[in-house]
Design a protein around this motif. Structure first.
Motif, PDB file in Angstrom:
ATOM      1  N   ARG A 248     -51.558 -25.610   7.700  1.00  0.00           N
ATOM      2  CA  ARG A 248     -50.159 -25.243   7.458  1.00  0.00           C
ATOM      3  C   ARG A 248     -50.019 -24.708   6.030  1.00  0.00           C
ATOM      4  NH1 ARG A 248     -47.037 -30.069   8.623  1.00  0.00           N
ATOM      5  NH2 ARG A 248     -46.866 -30.368   6.399  1.00  0.00           N
ATOM      6  N   GLY A 402     -47.137 -23.564  14.683  1.00  0.00           N
ATOM      7  CA  GLY A 402     -45.958 -24.055  15.413  1.00  0.00           C
ATOM      8  C   GLY A 402     -45.047 -24.863  14.509  1.00  0.00           C
ATOM      9  N   GLN A 403     -45.654 -25.693  13.639  1.00  0.00           N
ATOM     10  CA  GLN A 403     -44.830 -26.496  12.718  1.00  0.00           C
ATOM     11  C   GLN A 403     -44.114 -25.604  11.711  1.00  0.00           C
ATOM     12  OE1 GLN A 403     -47.200 -29.553  10.933  1.00  0.00           O
ATOM     13  NE2 GLN A 403     -47.371 -30.713  12.823  1.00  0.00           N
ATOM     14  N   GLU A 405     -43.226 -22.586  12.218  1.00  0.00           N
ATOM     15  CA  GLU A 405     -42.158 -21.907  12.958  1.00  0.00           C
ATOM     16  C   GLU A 405     -40.959 -22.840  13.131  1.00  0.00           C
ATOM     17  OE1 GLU A 405     -43.139 -21.006  16.970  1.00  0.00           O
ATOM     18  OE2 GLU A 405     -41.475 -19.624  17.228  1.00  0.00           O
ATOM     19  N   ALA A 406     -41.246 -24.113  13.489  1.00  0.00           N
ATOM     20  CA  ALA A 406     -40.152 -25.075  13.687  1.00  0.00           C
ATOM     21  C   ALA A 406     -39.388 -25.311  12.383  1.00  0.00           C
ATOM     22  CB  ALA A 406     -40.705 -26.389  14.224  1.00  0.00           C
ATOM     23  N   VAL A 409     -37.237 -22.299  11.855  1.00  0.00           N
ATOM     24  CA  VAL A 409     -36.072 -22.266  12.755  1.00  0.00           C
ATOM     25  C   VAL A 409     -35.023 -23.271  12.279  1.00  0.00           C
ATOM     26  CG1 VAL A 409     -35.319 -22.831  15.098  1.00  0.00           C
ATOM     27  CG2 VAL A 409     -37.338 -21.408  14.763  1.00  0.00           C
ATOM     28  N   ALA A 410     -35.515 -24.465  11.864  1.00  0.00           N
ATOM     29  CA  ALA A 410     -34.574 -25.500  11.419  1.00  0.00           C
ATOM     30  C   ALA A 410     -33.853 -25.090  10.137  1.00  0.00           C
ATOM     31  CB  ALA A 410     -35.322 -26.818  11.206  1.00  0.00           C
ATOM     32  N   VAL A 548     -40.389 -13.688  13.503  1.00  0.00           N
ATOM     33  CA  VAL A 548     -40.595 -14.996  14.121  1.00  0.00           C
ATOM     34  C   VAL A 548     -41.132 -14.816  15.555  1.00  0.00           C
ATOM     35  CG1 VAL A 548     -38.397 -15.636  15.229  1.00  0.00           C
ATOM     36  CG2 VAL A 548     -39.603 -17.296  13.811  1.00  0.00           C
ATOM     37  N   GLU A 552     -45.461 -16.051  18.735  1.00  0.00           N
ATOM     38  CA  GLU A 552     -45.887 -16.179  20.129  1.00  0.00           C
ATOM     39  C   GLU A 552     -47.204 -15.411  20.352  1.00  0.00           C
ATOM     40  OE1 GLU A 552     -44.496 -17.889  22.595  1.00  0.00           O
ATOM     41  OE2 GLU A 552     -46.064 -17.170  23.965  1.00  0.00           O
TER      42      GLU A 552
END
Lengths: 579, 151
Positions: A248, A402-403, A405-406, A409-410, A548, A552
């Motif tokens: 990360r 993924g983290q 990205e989360a 998004v948050a 973002v 994917e």
């Protein structure tokens, strides 16, 4: 008396006329003053804005100066550190060169055994404590068939560094097709390893697996060990979480700065720092995909022959830094990070933190894979090894991405605040461009009305009108009572003051007009800024969505990587079974 | 516009959840990090129409969700939060812990307890559902892949 009175009246008359003229001039001055005050106000605004710019420039200058000093200091210090490395460990380089040189000389048969013996024994004396020197003496003795010396030298090399010596001889023997002996060396090497604390030279074993250099006898046992370690370590959520955290950090370091064409939002939105950070955070997915595609899609030319492949790995083994050099190498890497970041210590610290595990003396097997996957140059991993390591680490890369990205998004803001001409508004789900412009217009209109209400007759002109009125009244009374001289005087006073008042009144409208014009200008500028900000928020959102969405595609790409595709078969074996 | 769908313990009379769900604590077991099954995703999709569901159907869905975790002996989430497609003025709706009652939340209204932490993640349509655990959030994508957030 009457003449004197008449003369006095004439003088008073003149004085009043003079007074009227003076008052007129004062009034003109007042109007001029009012315009000057407006000009001063506008100049003050300009000065304030220039002062803000100057402050920004000064801050920038101070920052640049600090960066330049940091850079200079780091450049000076790195020279000292490299000098110390050269002085203390520079002679190791000679031994390292001699290792592959000896092997190649053996191949070509161009060097006499005596010369080899002399060279290796000299190095033995000049490089105390270094494992490679006795190993080379052993090698030269082996070539000469001097078993006693070979065994003694080998024992010394093993005492100095058991692991590296084992690997060295395993590879040398493999180079000469002694597969069983290679397997024995490797077996004893691998059996002694703790997957939770591997030395950096284990990268060499990864290299051997990835380049197909392990012999047919050694390969199944090594692969079995590695698979076992991998499964055991990946079953521990904490160990895996540590790798995910590292990836990360590494992926987060790939942020791309926001497009400089955003100019309105940085000026008018207090939310801009958040927007900027969120956009930059979203750019890592595309960059990461490009990074990994770059690794996997560049042409990979493994050396065709076994000897060349082994030589490449031997180079890695003997050139990788030894533990005693670690503190210096770590310091060198820190200083290099400051130089790479152009003196920015914060960025350098982040970069060093992300690669900290590269400089640790022993690491677990998973960290070793991450190091080989992201810092192949630092740990001496070949291109093929890097690919295999990434394929093995893909789950952590995907989880790390993924983290990120989360988190991104948050952190997505629910609204964008705007501050224009003293008005504040927010762009959110309910706001439209027109509603924001209307709100701004109402705000500026209210301010303009407030300013207009303050422009009225006051002070001198108002007093003049009142006194003029009273003088007129008194003049009428005086005339009625027959006092002509004083009546004329009063009438003149009334006329003078009345004229002054009327003139002042006539000047109110131009001032009001000026304020109205300023208001209109502010509305036009403000509306343009609000519209520009709304357009930029839409552009920003589109750019963010685009970035973002790349997450994917990146995940799909990474998930499609298969470990076994990156394990080459040995050049002397046409078919092999991968354990 | 997040929507906390349900709490962990659904216990009402004849609509009680499966035996396994009843006996497992919400926070016990390991975190389920493997991709979620198609059956689970289908159950989540059915909750989208929760406004028109009968209590019996709702309980069936809730049992289905519990089964996903019970079958692997994994921890059961404290609650579920999902993006809400109802639109303004409602931002979120929730199924209360005693089951079968759907409450709608307006914008800005706080979600109950720990579910509030998942609100930011449910604001966009990135994740099908966010499972809320005591110290972690697990975001489930439309393809069942999961992302664990929180140390």
């Amino acid at each position: 008396m009457a003449e004197a009175t008449s003369g006095d009246v004439a003088r008073v008359h003149n004085a009043v006329l003079q007074l009227g003229r003076e008052l007129g001039r004062v009034q003109q001055l007042q109007v001029g003053l009012s315009q000057t005050v407006d000009q001063v106000a506008s100049t003050q605004d300009m000065t304030r804005s220039e002062l803000t710019q100057l402050r920004a420039l000064f801050d920038e200058y101070v920052r640049r100066d600090e960066l330049a000093k940091n850079l200079q200091l780091a450049q000076t210090r790195i020279i000292a550190v490299r000098g110390e490395l050269e002085t203390s460990y520079g002679h190791y380089a000679t031994v390292r060169r001699l290792a592959t040189g000896t092997l190649q000389a053996m191949d070509t048969g161009t060097v006499t055994q005596d010369a080899m013996q002399a060279a290796s024994e000299e190095l033995m004396i000049t490089t105390p404590r270094y494992w490679l020197a006795p190993a080379l003496v052993g090698l030269a003795a082996w070539i000469r068939d001097d078993r006693t010396l070979a065994e003694r030298a080998l024992a010394e090399a093993l005492r100095r560094d058991n692991d590296k010596t084992s690997l060295f001889f395993a590879l040398v023997l493999r180079r000469h097709g002694r597969d069983d002996a290679t397997a024995r060396w490797l077996r004893q090497y691998v059996a002694r390893q703790d997957p939770a604390a591997l030395s950096h030279e284990f990268t060499v074993v990864l290299d051997a697996v990835a380049t197909g250099t392990l012999g047919p006898v050694a390969k199944p046992s090594v692969m079995e060990h590695m698979s076992g370690w991998y499964q055991r370590l990946t079953a521990d959520p904490e160990t895996v979480a540590a790798q995910v955290t590292r990836w990360r950090q590494l992926i987060d370091g790939m942020r791309t700065p926001v497009d400089p064409r955003f100019t309105v939002l940085p000026a008018v939105s207090p939310t801009w720092p958040v927007l900027k950070a969120v956009y930059e955070g979203a750019t890592v997915h595309g960059r990461a995909e490009a990074h990994f595609r770059g690794i996997f899609e560049r042409p990979l030319r493994p050396a065709p022959g076994l000897q060349e492949r082994v030589d490449a790995i031997l180079d890695n083994l003997v050139r990788s830094y030894d533990e005693e050099e670690t503190p210096h190498r770590k310091r060198e890497a820190e200083l290099q990070a400051i130089i790479d970041a152009d003196g920015d210590r914060t960025a350098a610290t982040a970069a060093v933190a992300a690669e900290a595990a590269v400089h640790e003396e022993s690491v677990d097997f998973l960290t070793l894979l991450t190091n080989a996957g992201f810092f192949p140059d630092r740990v001496g991993a070949s291109d093929g090894t890097q690919r295999m390591a990434i394929a093995l680490a893909k789950d952590w890369v995907v989880a790390a991405d993924g983290q990120l990205e989360a988190q991104n998004v948050a952190a997505f803001p629910t609204s964008v605040e705007l501050t224009v001409e003293g008005w504040t508004g927010r762009i959110d789900g309910d706001a439209t461009e027109q509603s924001l412009v209307d709100s701004l217009t109402i705000h500026i209109d209210a301010e303009t009305d407030n300013a207009l209400s303050k422009i009225k007759l006051d002070g001198g002109p108002l007093l003049g009108l009142i006194v003029g009125g009273v003088a007129l009244l008194l003049a009428v009374i005086t005339f009625v009572q027959g006092g002509s001289g004083f009546g004329v005087f009063l009438l003149l006073v009334a006329l003078g003051l009345g004229g002054f008042g009327a003139y002042s009144y006539s000047q109110l409208e131009p001032r009001r007009e000026h304020v109205r014009r300023l208001g209109e200008q502010r509305k036009a500028t403000g509306a343009a800024q609000v519209r520009g900000a709304v357009a930029e928020v839409l552009d920003w959102r589109t750019a963010w969505d685009r970035e973002v969405d790349r997450a994917e595609a990146f995940r799909r790409y990474m998930n499609a990587l298969v470990r076994d595709s990156f394990i080459a078969s040995a050049p002397d074996r046409s078919r092999e079974v991968v354990a | 516009m997040p929507r906390p769908l349900m709490g962990p313990q659904q216990q009402i009379g004849r609509l009680a959840p499966t035996a396994a769900a009843r006996h497992r604590p919400a926070s016990g077991g390991r975190l389920l990090t493997s991709p979620r099954s198609a059956r689970y995703l289908a159950a989540i999709a059915r909750l989208d129409a929760s406004a028109t569901l009968l209590p019996l159907d709702l309980q069936e869905i809730i049992d289905e969700l519990h089964r996903e975790f019970d079958e692997t002996w994994s921890a059961v989430p404290q609650g579920f939060v999902a993006h809400c497609y109802l639109g303004a003025p409602y931002e979120a709706h929730t199924v209360t812990v005693d089951g079968a009652i759907i409450e709608h939340y307006r914008a800005g209204e706080p979600l109950p307890g720990p579910l509030e932490g998942a609100r930011a993640l449910a604001r966009t349509e990135h994740y099908r559902v966010i499972e809320v655990y005591p110290d972690k959030l697990v975001c489930v994508r439309a393809d069942g892949a999961v992302v664990t957030v929180g140390e």
